[in-house]
Design a protein around this motif. Structure first.
Motif, PDB file in Angstrom:
ATOM      1  N   ALA A 170      19.565  58.927 -77.305  1.00 36.77           N
ATOM      2  CA  ALA A 170      20.358  57.693 -77.318  1.00 36.77           C
ATOM      3  C   ALA A 170      19.790  56.662 -76.359  1.00 36.77           C
ATOM      4  CB  ALA A 170      21.805  58.004 -76.961  1.00 36.77           C
ATOM      5  N   LEU A 171      19.334  57.107 -75.189  1.00 38.46           N
ATOM      6  CA  LEU A 171      18.788  56.180 -74.190  1.00 38.46           C
ATOM      7  C   LEU A 171      17.475  55.553 -74.666  1.00 38.46           C
ATOM      8  CD1 LEU A 171      19.423  58.224 -70.912  1.00 38.46           C
ATOM      9  CD2 LEU A 171      20.865  56.471 -71.938  1.00 38.46           C
ATOM     10  N   ILE A 172      16.636  56.344 -75.332  1.00 42.91           N
ATOM     11  CA  ILE A 172      15.360  55.819 -75.852  1.00 42.91           C
ATOM     12  C   ILE A 172      15.614  54.811 -76.968  1.00 42.91           C
ATOM     13  CG2 ILE A 172      13.236  56.444 -77.078  1.00 42.91           C
ATOM     14  CD1 ILE A 172      13.269  59.072 -75.532  1.00 42.91           C
ATOM     15  N   LYS A 173      16.612  55.074 -77.810  1.00 39.91           N
ATOM     16  CA  LYS A 173      16.953  54.116 -78.878  1.00 39.91           C
ATOM     17  C   LYS A 173      17.374  52.761 -78.301  1.00 39.91           C
ATOM     18  CE  LYS A 173      18.318  57.109 -82.724  1.00 39.91           C
ATOM     19  NZ  LYS A 173      19.463  57.579 -83.560  1.00 39.91           N
ATOM     20  N   ILE A 174      18.167  52.808 -77.231  1.00 44.37           N
ATOM     21  CA  ILE A 174      18.605  51.574 -76.569  1.00 44.37           C
ATOM     22  C   ILE A 174      17.399  50.832 -75.988  1.00 44.37           C
ATOM     23  CG2 ILE A 174      19.956  50.644 -74.636  1.00 44.37           C
ATOM     24  CD1 ILE A 174      21.849  53.098 -75.073  1.00 44.37           C
ATOM     25  N   CYS A 175      16.488  51.572 -75.374  1.00 44.94           N
ATOM     26  CA  CYS A 175      15.301  50.962 -74.767  1.00 44.94           C
ATOM     27  C   CYS A 175      14.360  50.392 -75.828  1.00 44.94           C
ATOM     28  CB  CYS A 175      14.567  51.983 -73.909  1.00 44.94           C
ATOM     29  SG  CYS A 175      15.448  52.450 -72.420  1.00 44.94           S
ATOM     30  N   ASN A 176      14.165  51.114 -76.920  1.00 48.68           N
ATOM     31  CA  ASN A 176      13.286  50.625 -77.991  1.00 48.68           C
ATOM     32  C   ASN A 176      13.860  49.371 -78.650  1.00 48.68           C
ATOM     33  OD1 ASN A 176      11.475  52.695 -77.569  1.00 48.68           O
ATOM     34  ND2 ASN A 176      12.310  54.005 -79.172  1.00 48.68           N
ATOM     35  N   TYR A 177      15.166  49.312 -78.775  1.00 49.73           N
ATOM     36  CA  TYR A 177      15.813  48.124 -79.346  1.00 49.73           C
ATOM     37  C   TYR A 177      15.597  46.895 -78.459  1.00 49.73           C
ATOM     38  CZ  TYR A 177      19.469  45.115 -81.271  1.00 49.73           C
ATOM     39  OH  TYR A 177      20.155  44.063 -81.818  1.00 49.73           O
ATOM     40  N   ASN A 178      15.563  47.106 -77.142  1.00 55.99           N
ATOM     41  CA  ASN A 178      15.378  46.014 -76.184  1.00 55.99           C
ATOM     42  C   ASN A 178      13.926  45.856 -75.728  1.00 55.99           C
ATOM     43  OD1 ASN A 178      18.290  45.037 -75.339  1.00 55.99           O
ATOM     44  ND2 ASN A 178      18.389  47.266 -75.471  1.00 55.99           N
ATOM     45  N   ASN A 179      12.979  46.498 -76.435  1.00 53.79           N
ATOM     46  CA  ASN A 179      11.536  46.419 -76.127  1.00 53.79           C
ATOM     47  C   ASN A 179      11.236  46.830 -74.680  1.00 53.79           C
ATOM     48  OD1 ASN A 179      10.813  45.464 -78.718  1.00 53.79           O
ATOM     49  ND2 ASN A 179      11.437  43.395 -78.138  1.00 53.79           N
ATOM     50  N   ILE A 180      11.824  47.929 -74.267  1.00 57.06           N
ATOM     51  CA  ILE A 180      11.620  48.465 -72.923  1.00 57.06           C
ATOM     52  C   ILE A 180      10.755  49.720 -73.023  1.00 57.06           C
ATOM     53  CG2 ILE A 180      12.749  49.466 -70.890  1.00 57.06           C
ATOM     54  CD1 ILE A 180      15.226  47.795 -71.642  1.00 57.06           C
ATOM     55  N   ILE A 181       9.737  49.822 -72.194  1.00 60.40           N
ATOM     56  CA  ILE A 181       8.861  50.992 -72.159  1.00 60.40           C
ATOM     57  C   ILE A 181       9.627  52.178 -71.577  1.00 60.40           C
ATOM     58  CG2 ILE A 181       6.796  51.963 -71.057  1.00 60.40           C
ATOM     59  CD1 ILE A 181       5.580  49.147 -71.195  1.00 60.40           C
ATOM     60  N   THR A 182       9.495  53.340 -72.194  1.00 62.39           N
ATOM     61  CA  THR A 182      10.185  54.550 -71.722  1.00 62.39           C
ATOM     62  C   THR A 182       9.174  55.581 -71.244  1.00 62.39           C
ATOM     63  OG1 THR A 182      10.255  55.315 -74.026  1.00 62.39           O
ATOM     64  CG2 THR A 182      12.249  54.293 -73.125  1.00 62.39           C
ATOM     65  N   LEU A 183       9.435  56.153 -70.088  1.00 59.89           N
ATOM     66  CA  LEU A 183       8.623  57.225 -69.521  1.00 59.89           C
ATOM     67  C   LEU A 183       9.529  58.441 -69.330  1.00 59.89           C
ATOM     68  CD1 LEU A 183       5.985  58.268 -68.245  1.00 59.89           C
ATOM     69  CD2 LEU A 183       6.735  57.281 -66.077  1.00 59.89           C
ATOM     70  N   ILE A 184       9.281  59.509 -70.093  1.00 51.09           N
ATOM     71  CA  ILE A 184      10.152  60.678 -70.116  1.00 51.09           C
ATOM     72  C   ILE A 184       9.459  61.850 -69.419  1.00 51.09           C
ATOM     73  CG2 ILE A 184      11.529  62.207 -71.572  1.00 51.09           C
ATOM     74  CD1 ILE A 184      12.296  59.253 -71.770  1.00 51.09           C
ATOM     75  N   ASP A 185      10.170  62.427 -68.455  1.00 44.49           N
ATOM     76  CA  ASP A 185       9.689  63.606 -67.739  1.00 44.49           C
ATOM     77  C   ASP A 185      10.272  64.857 -68.405  1.00 44.49           C
ATOM     78  OD1 ASP A 185       8.914  65.555 -66.005  1.00 44.49           O
ATOM     79  OD2 ASP A 185       9.977  64.776 -64.252  1.00 44.49           O
ATOM     80  N   CYS A 186       9.411  65.615 -69.097  1.00 44.70           N
ATOM     81  CA  CYS A 186       9.838  66.828 -69.804  1.00 44.70           C
ATOM     82  C   CYS A 186       9.313  68.094 -69.127  1.00 44.70           C
ATOM     83  CB  CYS A 186       9.363  66.783 -71.253  1.00 44.70           C
ATOM     84  SG  CYS A 186      10.186  65.544 -72.242  1.00 44.70           S
ATOM     85  N   THR A 187       9.000  68.008 -67.848  1.00 45.71           N
ATOM     86  CA  THR A 187       8.426  69.152 -67.134  1.00 45.71           C
ATOM     87  C   THR A 187       9.390  70.330 -67.099  1.00 45.71           C
ATOM     88  OG1 THR A 187       7.216  67.569 -65.763  1.00 45.71           O
ATOM     89  CG2 THR A 187       7.265  69.839 -65.015  1.00 45.71           C
TER      90      THR A 187
END
Length: 381
Positions: free
Chosen positions: A170-187
Motif C-alpha cells: 500500500a505504501l509503495i502504491k501511494i509513493c508511485n502515484y506521487n512519483n516518489i522513489i521507494t527504497l525497500i529494506d528486505c534484509t
C-alpha cells in the motif's frame, strides 16, 4: 541439516535476526568451489571459466524466482547491504533537488541513518521521520507527510529490532502515484515472508545472502530497469569499463557496476544453498508462522503484524546476560542497531530474541520461564 545444531546440541540459538545458521549443503558446495571452480569471472575465455559464468547467471535466475522480478539485469551483486545503501545514496545526489524531503520510518537500521548523512553534506534537504501508532504504520498518517517536494521514501518490510511487518504494498502504491522513489529494506523479510516485486513495484530493493542461509559478503540490490542506465558506478575498475583510443566507456546495463575481482567464493558457494531454500521455502514459511502463533499465544498476545522477534527490556540485563552464557543461550543483549529507538522510543537496555524454523517449542518454553523470572517486559507487543 544444520552443522551448528548437530554439533552443538546443548546450545540454543535465538539470534536469527543477526544471521541465520547454514545448512550442511553449503559446506559441501564451498569445498567443491575451492577444489574445482576456483576461477575468476570475465578474465578469460576457457571452458572452465565459462562454466563459472553460466553458474553466475543461474544464481541470478534463482534470485529472480525468489524475488519475482522481471529481468536478471535488474539484479546487482554487491559486498553487503550497507554497501548497497551507500551506493544508492551516492547516486541520489545527482537526482535530488534543492530543499527536497526524504521520508523514513523510526524503525530503520543504523546503516541507513548514518549513510543518509552523506546526502546532507552535498544537498540542502530535510529528513522527515514519520511516526507509528502501536508499532504500526498507517496509510492515513503516512499520506499526511507526503508533500510536493517529497523525493524519496525509505522503509523496511520487517524491522530488525521490533519485528514489525509493514504493509509495503500500500505504501509503495501511494509513493508511485506521487512519483516518489521507494527504497525497500528486505534484509529481515527475505527469509520470513514472500517478496513479489512484480506486484509491489518498488524502485529499489536490497537484502543480504546470509539471511538466505548462505555465506556473508554478498548482497542483492534490485534496481528498476528504467533507472538502471541513470545510475553510475561509485567505483571503477577493469571489469566495469572498456578502453578505446579516445575515451573510457562504461559497460552496458549492470556490468558497469562489477569492478575488480568479485567475491566468487561466496557467490558460487551459495548456489546450492539458494536451491535448498527455494525447495524448502513453503515449509520454512509455514513453520515460522506456526512458531510465531504459538509464541504469542504463550505470552497471551495476538499480533498478526509481528514476525519472529521479541524485544525485551529489563533492569537486570547484566545478570541475565551472564546467565545466558552459563546456560549456552545465544541472543543479542544491549547492542541493537537502532539509535532511533534509543533517542525517541526506548532508552533502557534491551534483549532481542529472534526465532527460526529450526527452533523447538521446548526452547521457547525455557525462554518464557526466564522472561517471567527476570521480570522482563515485552516491548514490541
Amino acid at each position: 541439516m544444520f552443522f551448528f545444531l548437530i554439533n552443538y546440541k546443548k546450545f540454543i540459538y535465538f539470534d536469527n535476526s543477526s544471521t541465520n545458521q547454514k545448512p550442511n549443503i553449503l559446506f559441501k558446495s564451498s569445498i567443491n568451489i575451492l577444489q574445482k571452480n576456483n576461477f575468476n569471472l570475465n578474465k578469460g575465455s576457457y571452458n572452465l571459466l565459462n562454466k563459472n559464468l553460466i553458474k553466475f547467471k543461474k544464481i541470478k535466475l534463482l534470485i529472480k524466482y525468489i524475488t519475482n522480478c522481471n529481468f536478471i539485469e535488474e539484479l546487482i551483486f554487491f559486498f553487503n547491504s550497507t554497501f548497497s545503501i551507500n551506493f544508492i545514496f551516492l547516486n541520489l545526489i545527482n537526482f535530488i533537488k534543492f530543499k527536497s524531503e526524504i521520508l523514513i520510518s523510526n524503525k530503520e537500521h543504523n546503516s541507513i541513518f548514518i549513510s543518509l548523512l552523506q546526502l546532507f553534506k552535498f544537498k540542502n534537504i530535510k529528513l522527515i521521520v514519520f511516526p507509528t501508532i502501536k508499532q504500526k504504520v498507517y496509510k492515513n498518517i503516512f499520506c499526511n507527510y507526503i508533500k510536493i517536494n517529497t523525493f524519496c521514501c525509505i522503509i523496511n518490510q520487517i524491522s530488525n529490532n521490533y519485528g514489525i511487518i509493514n504493509k509495503i504494498n500500500a505504501l509503495i502504491k501511494i509513493c508511485n502515484y506521487n512519483n516518489i522513489i521507494t527504497l525497500i529494506d528486505c534484509t529481515q523479510s527475505i527469509s520470513f515472508i514472500e517478496i513479489n516485486i512484480l506486484k509491489n513495484k518498488p524502485t529499489f530493493l536490497f537484502f543480504s545472502f546470509h539471511k538466505l542461509y548462505s555465506l556473508t559478503g554478498v548482497s542483492v540490490f534490485y534496481c528498476n530497469i528504467n533507472f538502471l542506465n541513470k545510475l553510475k558506478p561509485v567505483f571503477c575498475g577493469g571489469g566495469s569499463t572498456t578502453l578505446n583510443k579516445y575515451c573510457i566507456k562504461y559497460k552496458k546495463f549492470n556490468e558497469k557496476f562489477y569492478f575488480g575481482t568479485q567475491n566468487i567464493f561466496s557467490l558460487l558457494s551459495s548456489y546450492y544453498s539458494l536451491k535448498w531454500f527455494l525447495r524448502n521455502k513453503k515449509f520454512i514459511f509455514y513453520i515460522n508462522n506456526y512458531l510465531k502463533k504459538n509464541i504469542f499465544l504463550l505470552f497471551f498476545k495476538k499480533k498478526n503484524f509481528f514476525s519472529n522477534t521479541l524485544l525485551l527490556k529489563c533492569k537486570n540485563i547484566e545478570i541475565f546476560n551472564s546467565y545466558l552464557d552459563i546456560n549456552k543461550i545465544i541472543l543479542r543483549c544491549d547492542n541493537l542497531c537502532n539509535f532511533m529507538k534509543n533517542m525517541f522510543i526506548n532508552k533502557k537496555k534491551n534483549c532481542r530474541i529472534s526465532f527460526n524454523f529450526f527452533n523447538k517449542l521446548k526452547e521457547i518454553l525455557k525462554i518464557k520461564f526466564l522472561i517471567f523470572f527476570y521480570n522482563f517486559r515485552i516491548k514490541n507487543c
